[in-house]
Write an enzyme that holds these catalytic residues in place. Structure first.
Site, short mmCIF file in Angstrom:
data_model
loop_
_atom_site.label_atom_id
_atom_site.label_comp_id
_atom_site.label_asym_id
_atom_site.label_seq_id
_atom_site.Cartn_x
_atom_site.Cartn_y
_atom_site.Cartn_z
N VAL A 53 -22.14 35.15 -10.04
CA VAL A 53 -23.55 34.94 -9.69
C VAL A 53 -24.22 34.00 -10.69
O VAL A 53 -25.06 33.18 -10.32
CB VAL A 53 -24.30 36.30 -9.64
CG1 VAL A 53 -25.78 36.08 -9.35
CG2 VAL A 53 -23.68 37.22 -8.59
N CYS A 54 -23.82 34.08 -11.95
CA CYS A 54 -24.50 33.33 -13.02
C CYS A 54 -24.58 31.82 -12.76
O CYS A 54 -25.67 31.24 -12.90
CB CYS A 54 -23.84 33.61 -14.36
SG CYS A 54 -23.95 35.34 -14.88
N PRO A 55 -23.48 31.15 -12.38
CA PRO A 55 -23.61 29.70 -12.19
C PRO A 55 -24.53 29.33 -11.04
O PRO A 55 -25.14 28.26 -11.07
CB PRO A 55 -22.17 29.25 -11.93
CG PRO A 55 -21.45 30.47 -11.46
CD PRO A 55 -22.09 31.60 -12.21
N ILE A 58 -27.97 29.40 -12.71
CA ILE A 58 -28.11 28.31 -13.68
C ILE A 58 -28.32 26.98 -12.97
O ILE A 58 -29.20 26.18 -13.33
CB ILE A 58 -26.89 28.26 -14.60
CG1 ILE A 58 -26.82 29.53 -15.47
CG2 ILE A 58 -26.92 27.02 -15.49
CD1 ILE A 58 -25.50 29.72 -16.19
#
Length: 209
Positions: A53-55, A58
């Site tokens: 999920v993080c990228p 970002i």
């Protein structure tokens, strides 16, 4: 039964920190939150580099970075990864699961001090998905924390920035789902009767069937 507790930072000074960040030009630099005083700051935490999920979050912030800058805001990201991990993450393009050359700083909170101050440190040593909108005087005006599987809305972060700027410029409070340029409510310091009349008019125009 033990009760969970969380730190509410709304209307309080944002906890100050100084840490090393990987910059848009791939250099590393020690930066303090204090150095952004006089600008709006969208400070967001994410669990780890090289995850799932993080990228998406970002890169979603990066896709809107020019609009944030045009509105006088800086975006700052924080995770408990090392500076070396951030550098490696930037070297991979999106098609390889990385984030590429994003255009805002990513701080290393390797000692977990910043995540602790903002009360977003998870039991596994990562950061929860915390987001804080900090005004030009360094006060927290919006606070959000999501569980790891739940990606945040960058559009909502922008909407909060627009709402804060509208309130600061006009003194008018912002209703649910307010967007820049739309009708707002009356001023926060109006007397109670005037505010009630204003709310009635707004509700009738929006929700009366």
């Amino acid at each position: 039964m033990a009760l969970a507790s969380g730190r509410l930072l709304i209307q309080k000074d944002a906890p100050e920190f100084k840490a090393t960040a990987v910059m848009p030009d791939d250099q590393t630099k020690e930066i303090s939150l204090q150095s952004y005083r006089g600008t709006y700051v969208v400070l967001f935490f994410y669990p780890f580099d090289f995850t799932f999920v993080c990228p998406t979050e970002i890169l979603a912030f990066d896709a809107m970075i020019e609009e944030f800058h045009n509105k006088g805001a800086e975006v700052l990201a924080v995770s408990t990864d090392s500076v070396h991990s951030h550098i490696a993450y930037r070297k991979l393009g999106p098609k390889d699961g990385g984030i590429g050359k994003i255009r805002y700083p990513i701080f290393s909170d390797f000692k977990k001090e910043i995540s602790t101050m903002y009360d977003v440190l998870a039991d596994d040593g990562s950061s929860h998905r915390g987001l804080f909108l900090i005004d030009r005087e360094g006060k927290v005006r919006h606070q959000l924390v999501n569980d790891e599987p739940l990606g945040r809305s960058v559009d909502e972060a922008m909407r909060m920035l627009d709402s804060l700027k509208h309130f600061e410029q006009h003194g008018q409070v912002c209703p649910a789902n307010f967007k820049a340029g739309e009708q707002s409510l009356g001023k926060a310091n109006d007397n109670v009767l005037d505010r009630f009349e204003n709310v009635k008019e707004y509700l009738a125009s929006k929700y009366e069937k």
